[in-house]
Scaffold this active site. Sequence first.
Site, PDB file in Angstrom:
ATOM      1  N   GLU A 262       0.842  -1.195   0.000  1.00  0.00           N
ATOM      2  CA  GLU A 262       0.000   0.000   0.000  1.00  0.00           C
ATOM      3  C   GLU A 262       0.878   1.246   0.000  1.00  0.00           C
ATOM      4  O   GLU A 262       1.944   1.223   0.624  1.00  0.00           O
ATOM      5  CB  GLU A 262      -0.911   0.002   1.238  1.00  0.00           C
ATOM      6  CG  GLU A 262      -1.959  -1.089   1.177  1.00  0.00           C
ATOM      7  CD  GLU A 262      -2.958  -1.051   2.343  1.00  0.00           C
ATOM      8  OE1 GLU A 262      -3.006  -0.038   3.061  1.00  0.00           O
ATOM      9  OE2 GLU A 262      -3.659  -2.042   2.531  1.00  0.00           O
ATOM     10  N   HIS A 280      -8.146   1.201   1.545  1.00  0.00           N
ATOM     11  CA  HIS A 280      -7.974   1.102   3.005  1.00  0.00           C
ATOM     12  C   HIS A 280      -8.894   2.105   3.721  1.00  0.00           C
ATOM     13  O   HIS A 280      -8.445   2.966   4.497  1.00  0.00           O
ATOM     14  CB  HIS A 280      -6.512   1.343   3.389  1.00  0.00           C
ATOM     15  CG  HIS A 280      -6.139   0.704   4.702  1.00  0.00           C
ATOM     16  ND1 HIS A 280      -4.944   0.095   4.935  1.00  0.00           N
ATOM     17  CD2 HIS A 280      -6.821   0.580   5.876  1.00  0.00           C
ATOM     18  CE1 HIS A 280      -4.893  -0.366   6.184  1.00  0.00           C
ATOM     19  NE2 HIS A 280      -6.035  -0.075   6.779  1.00  0.00           N
TER      20      HIS A 280
HETATM   21  N1  LIG Z   1      -9.321  -1.897   7.074  1.00  0.00           N
HETATM   22  C1  LIG Z   1      -9.132  -1.112   8.097  1.00  0.00           C
HETATM   23  O1  LIG Z   1      -9.114   0.091   7.978  1.00  0.00           O
HETATM   24  C2  LIG Z   1      -8.996  -1.705   9.452  1.00  0.00           C
HETATM   25  C3  LIG Z   1      -9.545  -1.036  10.541  1.00  0.00           C
HETATM   26  C4  LIG Z   1      -9.415  -1.596  11.798  1.00  0.00           C
HETATM   27  C5  LIG Z   1      -8.738  -2.797  11.960  1.00  0.00           C
HETATM   28  N2  LIG Z   1      -8.197  -3.411  10.887  1.00  0.00           N
HETATM   29  C6  LIG Z   1      -7.509  -4.692  11.035  1.00  0.00           C
HETATM   30  O2  LIG Z   1      -8.472  -5.693  11.305  1.00  0.00           O
HETATM   31  C7  LIG Z   1      -7.829  -6.789  11.960  1.00  0.00           C
HETATM   32  C8  LIG Z   1      -8.694  -7.309  13.108  1.00  0.00           C
HETATM   33  O3  LIG Z   1      -8.842  -6.300  14.086  1.00  0.00           O
HETATM   34  P1  LIG Z   1      -9.537  -6.648  15.484  1.00  0.00           P
HETATM   35  O4  LIG Z   1      -9.696  -5.361  16.203  1.00  0.00           O
HETATM   36  O5  LIG Z   1     -10.711  -7.509  15.296  1.00  0.00           O
HETATM   37  O6  LIG Z   1      -8.369  -7.466  16.169  1.00  0.00           O
HETATM   38  P2  LIG Z   1      -8.513  -8.492  17.381  1.00  0.00           P
HETATM   39  O7  LIG Z   1      -7.159  -8.633  17.931  1.00  0.00           O
HETATM   40  O8  LIG Z   1      -9.617  -8.100  18.279  1.00  0.00           O
HETATM   41  O9  LIG Z   1      -8.922  -9.845  16.661  1.00  0.00           O
HETATM   42  C9  LIG Z   1      -8.052 -10.586  15.884  1.00  0.00           C
HETATM   43  C10 LIG Z   1      -8.472 -12.026  16.002  1.00  0.00           C
HETATM   44  O10 LIG Z   1      -7.660 -12.800  15.129  1.00  0.00           O
HETATM   45  C11 LIG Z   1      -7.456 -14.034  15.769  1.00  0.00           C
HETATM   46  N3  LIG Z   1      -6.311 -14.740  15.221  1.00  0.00           N
HETATM   47  C12 LIG Z   1      -5.006 -14.583  15.519  1.00  0.00           C
HETATM   48  N4  LIG Z   1      -4.267 -15.469  14.841  1.00  0.00           N
HETATM   49  C13 LIG Z   1      -5.127 -16.206  14.086  1.00  0.00           C
HETATM   50  C14 LIG Z   1      -4.965 -17.261  13.172  1.00  0.00           C
HETATM   51  N5  LIG Z   1      -3.752 -17.771  12.906  1.00  0.00           N
HETATM   52  N6  LIG Z   1      -6.059 -17.755  12.584  1.00  0.00           N
HETATM   53  C15 LIG Z   1      -7.290 -17.267  12.847  1.00  0.00           C
HETATM   54  N7  LIG Z   1      -7.512 -16.279  13.729  1.00  0.00           N
HETATM   55  C16 LIG Z   1      -6.436 -15.733  14.330  1.00  0.00           C
HETATM   56  C17 LIG Z   1      -7.240 -13.656  17.227  1.00  0.00           C
HETATM   57  O11 LIG Z   1      -7.443 -14.759  18.082  1.00  0.00           O
HETATM   58  C18 LIG Z   1      -8.291 -12.586  17.414  1.00  0.00           C
HETATM   59  O12 LIG Z   1      -9.497 -13.128  17.900  1.00  0.00           O
HETATM   60  C19 LIG Z   1      -6.457  -6.257  12.379  1.00  0.00           C
HETATM   61  O13 LIG Z   1      -5.514  -6.710  11.447  1.00  0.00           O
HETATM   62  C20 LIG Z   1      -6.584  -4.765  12.231  1.00  0.00           C
HETATM   63  O14 LIG Z   1      -5.371  -4.149  12.002  1.00  0.00           O
HETATM   64  C21 LIG Z   1      -8.322  -2.912   9.640  1.00  0.00           C
HETATM   65  O1  LIG Z   2      -6.130   4.822  10.094  1.00  0.00           O
HETATM   66  C1  LIG Z   2      -6.695   4.224   9.161  1.00  0.00           C
HETATM   67  O2  LIG Z   2      -7.353   4.785   8.284  1.00  0.00           O
HETATM   68  C2  LIG Z   2      -6.621   2.711   9.058  1.00  0.00           C
HETATM   69  C3  LIG Z   2      -6.824   2.046  10.362  1.00  0.00           C
HETATM   70  C4  LIG Z   2      -6.785   0.558  10.381  1.00  0.00           C
HETATM   71  O3  LIG Z   2      -6.001  -0.016   9.428  1.00  0.00           O
HETATM   72  C5  LIG Z   2      -6.442   0.073  11.748  1.00  0.00           C
HETATM   73  O4  LIG Z   2      -5.702  -0.906  11.853  1.00  0.00           O
HETATM   74  O5  LIG Z   2      -6.949   0.641  12.713  1.00  0.00           O
END
Ligand SMILES: NC(=O)c1ccc[n+]([C@@H]2O[C@H](COP(=O)([O-])OP(=O)(O)OC[C@H]3O[C@@H](n4cnc5c(N)ncnc54)[C@H](O)[C@@H]3O)[C@@H](O)[C@H]2O)c1
Ligand SMILES: O=C(O)CC[C@@H](O)C(=O)O
Length: 527
Positions: A262, A280
């Site tokens: 990215e 994203h």
């Molecule tokens: N697209 C975006 O803008 C955005 C926004 C927020 C979060 N995220 C991403 O979303 C993801 C999840 O966030 P969250 O707050 O739910 O995190 P979280 O830590 O609450 O949940 C992650 C889950 O993944 C599980 N996990 C770990 N290893 C694993 C494996 N090998 N197989 C299956 N499950 C497994 C964990 O047990 C946990 O329950 C993170 O990578 C975060 O960075 C992306």
């Molecule tokens: O800041 C953002 O826009 C992305 C956040 C997201 O990837 C996160 O892991 O919280």
Amino acid sequence: MTKPRVLISDKMDPNAAKIFAERGCDVDVITGETPEQLIARIGDYDGLAIRSSTRVTKEILDAAPNLKVIGRAGIGVDNVDIPAASAQGVVVMNTPFGNSITTAEHAIAMIFALARQIPEANAQTQAGLWPKNGFMGVEVTGKTLGLIGAGNIGSIVASRALGLKMKVVAFDPFLTEERAIEMGVEKADLDTLLAKADFITLHTPLTDQTRNILSRENLAKTKKGVRIVNCARGGLIDEAALKDALDSGQVAGAALDVFQTEPAKESPLFGTPNFICTPHLGASTTEAQVNVALQVAEQMADYLVNGGVTNALNMPSLSAEEAPKLKPYMALAENLGSLMGQLTTGTIPRISIHTEGAAAELNAKPIVAAVLAGFLRTQSDTVNMVNAPFLAKERGIEVREVKTEKAGDYHTLVRVSVKTDAGERSVAGTLFGNASPRLVEIFGIGIEADLDGHMMYIVNEDAPGFIGRIGTLLGENGINIGTFHLGRREAGGEAILLLSLDSALPADVLEKAKALPGVKRAMRLAF
Ligand SMILES: NC(=O)c1ccc[n+]([C@@H]2O[C@H](COP(=O)([O-])OP(=O)(O)OC[C@H]3O[C@@H](n4cnc5c(N)ncnc54)[C@H](O)[C@@H]3O)[C@@H](O)[C@H]2O)c1
Ligand SMILES: O=C(O)CC[C@@H](O)C(=O)O
């Protein structure tokens, strides 16, 4: 007291700057800089607030001697070199819940966008094609959603999907049977999920275990016509294999919010039929951005101003309520660790931290971290509570925590024991009036003393006239004794003497003290 200085280096809701200012920090908002510009600037700051654009590398940390905390307004901290931050004693915090609902809603939006091909139908309609027959969708009702990762976001997605009358099958090695029942989902292994799911959505962090979790091999195990959503992290899906699976029809649709690289300015997936993507945007709602900006500013200001630690990834949490209660214990723990570090030599394979009475009711992690910081600071002056546990591990020191809730001779006690070549040795201290740290024991000998400033430690044979001789030596050399503490094993046996001095003990006077009759060991101490 000078105000802590904070730099906000990524686009962030203006509430963050407002909160920093209200909580006693000086704040600058300077976004969009190159790494070189940030390196030139960062040396002045105590705190750095970021989203995902700023990459906090070791080079940036090396240029930041004053930096104490990095706050990520969001969840993923893959843009921060956490080991380097830890090694430098910088706390790294995130806001783990502020954008969860928003991101879960984005995943649900992607599921519908795929099911009804909304982006392409929209594009063709606006191009004047009125493609009424080209877009036969599928219902989500009754379909099976395969949830990979059932944490904060995954569980919100599951509850929304259940509301849409989907069945949810979840793969998450850390998901318990009880939690799965509570969430209303079926816990499954990955192969079962791949075989059953009509839609798959990913919600795990990117780790060595999750990288390419949807590999070419696993994509081949999916139900034909599956639709896949990734709003978690790029790298969870093999993008080249996904392109082939879309082309072959094995995968009927894929929606990515995140990419392996990215910003994704080009990708073999671009232009593939039934592929949709967003740049994203998972966390990009007004609500989520206000939430994470407020949270990150509150957490960072709390740390910089009051020492409260919330949502740190490299340090035990310490609430603003706990901080004042723990503060005198941490001072005691650090002094005991430092005393032990100064008194022991050679390799130390193990340190045990024993809390007794009132101390045993407290959160032991900060106490342990403070002991280690005090202990290791005698070897390196860049050690603090954040990097001390990592340094201890690096140096092969096993750290043990022991709690005894029943009080002994003191209502509260912290004991630090180390394993040395000469056997187990320990020092212990208490809090007088629950506030003033006081040493109460060195190597099995009871002695009450404040550990403060310049001190001198002497082990001698308990014999008449010794105290006079040491007093005379110090007096003749112009060194004033502040306090004088004595302890002994038994009359005529080994005795210890701890003196607080108004000035540092010169090396030649120390040598003369060592040469006094009956002296077994004499050394300077500093706290
Ligand atoms: N697209 C975006 O803008 C955005 C926004 C927020 C979060 N995220 C991403 O979303 C993801 C999840 O966030 P969250 O707050 O739910 O995190 P979280 O830590 O609450 O949940 C992650 C889950 O993944 C599980 N996990 C770990 N290893 C694993 C494996 N090998 N197989 C299956 N499950 C497994 C964990 O047990 C946990 O329950 C993170 O990578 C975060 O960075 C992306
Ligand atoms: O800041 C953002 O826009 C992305 C956040 C997201 O990837 C996160 O892991 O919280």
